[in-house]
Design an enzyme around this catalytic site. Structure first.
Site, short mmCIF file in Angstrom:
data_model
loop_
_atom_site.label_atom_id
_atom_site.label_comp_id
_atom_site.label_asym_id
_atom_site.label_seq_id
_atom_site.Cartn_x
_atom_site.Cartn_y
_atom_site.Cartn_z
N ARG A 113 0.84 -1.21 0.00
CA ARG A 113 0.00 0.00 0.00
C ARG A 113 0.87 1.25 0.00
NH1 ARG A 113 -3.79 -0.83 5.03
NH2 ARG A 113 -4.81 1.09 4.34
N GLN A 132 -9.34 10.54 8.04
CA GLN A 132 -9.19 9.14 8.50
C GLN A 132 -8.12 8.46 7.66
OE1 GLN A 132 -13.36 7.33 9.24
NE2 GLN A 132 -13.65 8.96 7.74
N HIS A 142 -5.96 8.48 12.11
CA HIS A 142 -5.55 7.07 12.10
C HIS A 142 -4.09 6.88 11.75
CE1 HIS A 142 -10.07 6.07 11.43
NE2 HIS A 142 -9.79 6.29 12.69
N CYS A 192 13.54 -2.78 15.45
CA CYS A 192 13.73 -1.47 16.11
C CYS A 192 15.21 -1.29 16.39
CB CYS A 192 12.95 -1.46 17.42
SG CYS A 192 13.38 -0.11 18.54
N CYS A 243 15.57 -1.66 20.51
CA CYS A 243 15.31 -2.87 21.30
C CYS A 243 15.22 -4.13 20.45
CB CYS A 243 14.01 -2.71 22.10
SG CYS A 243 12.53 -2.88 21.06
N GLY A 297 -16.19 11.61 1.15
CA GLY A 297 -15.59 10.32 0.82
C GLY A 297 -15.40 9.39 2.00
N THR A 298 -16.39 9.36 2.90
CA THR A 298 -16.29 8.39 4.00
C THR A 298 -17.60 7.63 4.16
OG1 THR A 298 -15.79 8.06 6.34
CG2 THR A 298 -16.93 10.11 5.76
N ALA A 326 -15.51 13.17 -5.33
CA ALA A 326 -14.83 14.31 -4.69
C ALA A 326 -14.07 15.16 -5.71
CB ALA A 326 -13.88 13.78 -3.62
C1 BV8 Z 1 -11.27 1.88 19.00
C2 BV8 Z 1 -5.75 2.55 9.74
C3 BV8 Z 1 -11.46 1.25 21.19
C4 BV8 Z 1 -5.34 1.14 9.43
C5 BV8 Z 1 -8.13 2.40 10.26
C6 BV8 Z 1 -19.07 -1.72 16.88
C7 BV8 Z 1 -19.63 -0.46 16.90
C8 BV8 Z 1 -18.85 0.68 16.96
C9 BV8 Z 1 -17.45 0.56 16.99
C10 BV8 Z 1 -16.92 -0.69 16.95
C11 BV8 Z 1 -17.71 -1.83 16.90
N1 BV8 Z 1 -16.89 -2.90 16.87
C12 BV8 Z 1 -15.60 -2.47 16.90
C13 BV8 Z 1 -15.62 -1.15 16.98
C14 BV8 Z 1 -14.48 -0.27 17.07
C15 BV8 Z 1 -13.85 -0.07 15.71
C16 BV8 Z 1 -14.86 0.23 14.65
O1 BV8 Z 1 -15.35 1.35 14.54
N2 BV8 Z 1 -15.19 -0.80 13.83
C17 BV8 Z 1 -16.15 -0.58 12.79
C18 BV8 Z 1 -15.69 -1.29 11.51
C19 BV8 Z 1 -17.50 -1.08 13.26
N3 BV8 Z 1 -13.01 1.09 15.90
C20 BV8 Z 1 -11.77 0.91 16.38
O2 BV8 Z 1 -11.29 -0.17 16.62
C21 BV8 Z 1 -11.00 2.20 16.65
N4 BV8 Z 1 -10.46 2.09 17.98
O3 BV8 Z 1 -12.47 1.87 18.92
O4 BV8 Z 1 -10.60 1.65 20.14
C22 BV8 Z 1 -10.73 1.31 22.44
C23 BV8 Z 1 -11.40 1.80 23.54
C24 BV8 Z 1 -10.74 1.82 24.72
C25 BV8 Z 1 -9.43 1.35 24.80
C26 BV8 Z 1 -8.78 0.88 23.67
C27 BV8 Z 1 -9.42 0.85 22.47
C28 BV8 Z 1 -9.83 2.35 15.70
C29 BV8 Z 1 -10.36 2.53 14.30
C30 BV8 Z 1 -9.20 2.85 13.36
C31 BV8 Z 1 -8.93 1.65 12.48
N5 BV8 Z 1 -7.88 2.01 11.48
N6 BV8 Z 1 -7.15 2.72 9.38
C32 BV8 Z 1 -5.26 0.88 7.96
O5 BV8 Z 1 -5.72 1.71 7.15
O6 BV8 Z 1 -4.71 -0.17 7.59
S1 BV8 Z 1 -9.73 2.61 9.77
C33 BV8 Z 1 -9.77 2.47 8.08
O7 BV8 Z 1 -11.11 2.21 7.75
C34 BV8 Z 1 -9.47 3.74 7.35
O8 BV8 Z 1 -8.44 4.49 7.91
C35 BV8 Z 1 -10.76 4.48 7.39
O9 BV8 Z 1 -10.81 5.28 8.51
C36 BV8 Z 1 -11.75 3.39 7.55
C37 BV8 Z 1 -12.53 3.21 6.29
O10 BV8 Z 1 -13.40 4.23 6.26
P1 BV8 Z 1 -13.49 5.18 4.98
O11 BV8 Z 1 -12.32 6.08 4.98
O12 BV8 Z 1 -14.83 5.79 5.06
O13 BV8 Z 1 -13.34 4.25 3.71
P2 BV8 Z 1 -14.43 3.24 3.13
O14 BV8 Z 1 -13.73 2.41 2.11
O15 BV8 Z 1 -15.15 2.58 4.25
O16 BV8 Z 1 -15.50 4.19 2.40
C38 BV8 Z 1 -15.11 4.93 1.26
C39 BV8 Z 1 -16.21 5.91 1.02
O17 BV8 Z 1 -15.83 6.74 -0.07
C40 BV8 Z 1 -17.53 5.25 0.61
O18 BV8 Z 1 -18.59 5.92 1.26
C41 BV8 Z 1 -17.60 5.49 -0.89
O19 BV8 Z 1 -18.92 5.65 -1.34
C42 BV8 Z 1 -16.87 6.79 -1.02
N7 BV8 Z 1 -16.23 7.03 -2.32
C43 BV8 Z 1 -15.74 6.13 -3.20
N8 BV8 Z 1 -15.20 6.79 -4.27
C44 BV8 Z 1 -15.36 8.11 -4.02
C45 BV8 Z 1 -16.00 8.28 -2.79
N9 BV8 Z 1 -16.31 9.48 -2.28
C46 BV8 Z 1 -15.96 10.56 -3.02
N10 BV8 Z 1 -15.33 10.50 -4.21
C47 BV8 Z 1 -15.02 9.28 -4.74
N11 BV8 Z 1 -14.39 9.21 -5.93
ZN ZN Z 2 12.03 -0.77 20.30
#
Ligand code: BV8
Ligand code: ZN
Length: 250
Positions: free
Chosen positions: A74, A105, A123, A157, A160, A197-198, A241
């Site tokens: 990626r 994000q 993120h 690292c 470590c 775009g989210t 977008a």
């Molecule tokens: C946390 C980095 C807790 C890594 C990412 C149930 C309910 C609620 C929450 C949860 C649940 N079960 C689990 C959770 C928590 C979880 C979560 O939300 N899960 C979801 C799936 C249900 N969240 C977490 O784990 C977060 N941490 O909650 O910690 C905690 C609490 C206490 C103590 C410790 C911990 C951490 C979340 C971060 C994860 N990391 N990214 C990597 O990328 O490899 S998230 C990753 O997915 C992306 O970064 C991005 O944020 C996300 C995807 O979302 P989008 O960006 O919206 O992308 P997607 O493909 O989904 O959509 C694209 C959109 O664009 C679409 O709408 C499409 O129509 C549109 N589009 C397409 N083309 C275009 C366009 N728009 C405009 N123009 C175009 N041309």
């Molecule tokens: Zn280290």
């Protein structure tokens, strides 16, 4: 005048009148730079994986080289990509009136490369790595150590010896507290939030538009598909977008 033209005209007026504008973006804003959206990111080699399984510390600890290679692939695609007209339109907004905060994000760094200055990366950033066991970023530990040239997958690292990992927020991990609190403050204080775009499925990031709305901000969505945010938006611009933003922010 069509509904869409009326929407655009009103939205342009809101952008002009805004003192503080937040642009909240997801993978869709980078789609036209050729970077697959997160939901599409698992094409080809990774198609058999679910991102929520792969983008986790457990998956990395279970198979560091496999997860490292997914990120390396990626990272290479992102390094070869260019910011698109959407990133550029957002960057061009700065210095034209409203104070602009980009809350993204995305981990691809394209907003900064397009020239946006205030970018909050909720993120993390795929172009940075850090020690799995908490020593921090290798550049800070050992500036001479060039992890990008190191053939080991992942490199160790320099302090470590633990595996280096992408400096991104994995599922189940906390967002960087300072970054998230700045994003919350920007959402609470803005007059207008553009949600671009989210899919608004990933929390706690996806809660920011509601926070802005509750604090009195106007909300506009730019997305070719429906999203859960549409319900609380003043305007929804159906489109991509890179087409809509230059039109809107002209
Ligand atoms: C946390 C980095 C807790 C890594 C990412 C149930 C309910 C609620 C929450 C949860 C649940 N079960 C689990 C959770 C928590 C979880 C979560 O939300 N899960 C979801 C799936 C249900 N969240 C977490 O784990 C977060 N941490 O909650 O910690 C905690 C609490 C206490 C103590 C410790 C911990 C951490 C979340 C971060 C994860 N990391 N990214 C990597 O990328 O490899 S998230 C990753 O997915 C992306 O970064 C991005 O944020 C996300 C995807 O979302 P989008 O960006 O919206 O992308 P997607 O493909 O989904 O959509 C694209 C959109 O664009 C679409 O709408 C499409 O129509 C549109 N589009 C397409 N083309 C275009 C366009 N728009 C405009 N123009 C175009 N041309
Ligand atoms: Zn280290």
């Amino acid at each position: 005048m069509s509904d869409r033209d009326a929407d655009l005209t009103q939205l342009r007026a809101w952008v002009q009148a805004a003192r503080r504008l937040v642009v909240f973006t997801g993978a869709g804003v980078s789609a036209e730079s050729g970077i697959p959206t997160f939901r599409d990111a698992l094409t080809g080699l990774w198609a058999r994986f679910d991102p929520e399984q792969l983008a986790t510390e457990a998956a990395f600890r279970a198979d560091p080289s496999m997860v490292w290679r997914w990120y390396a692939e990626r990272r290479a695609a992102i390094a070869a990509a260019q910011p698109n007209a959407a990133h550029r339109a957002i960057a061009a907004l700065e210095g034209r009136g409203p104070r602009v905060s980009v809350v993204t994000q995305n981990i691809d760094g394209l907003h900064a490369r397009a020239g946006s200055h205030e970018v909050l990366e909720l993120h993390g950033n795929i172009l940075r790595v850090k020690c799995l066991e908490g020593c921090g970023n290798p550049e800070r530990i050992e500036p001479a150590f060039d992890w990008r040239a190191d053939p080991r997958e992942p490199p160790p690292c320099p302090r470590c010896g633990a595996p280096l990992r992408p400096d991104v927020v994995w599922f189940g991990e906390l967002l960087p507290p300072d970054v998230f609190s700045r994003a919350e403050r920007a959402a609470l204080r803005c007059d207008l939030m553009l949600v671009v775009g989210t899919s608004a499925l990933v929390h706690p990031a996806a809660g920011l538009p509601l926070l802005a709305r509750q604090a009195g901000a106007r909300i506009a969505v730019v997305n070719p598909q429906d999203t859960p945010i549409d319900a609380l938006a003043d305007h929804v611009l159906r489109g991509s977008a890179a087409t809509v933003l230059p039109e809107l922010l002209r």
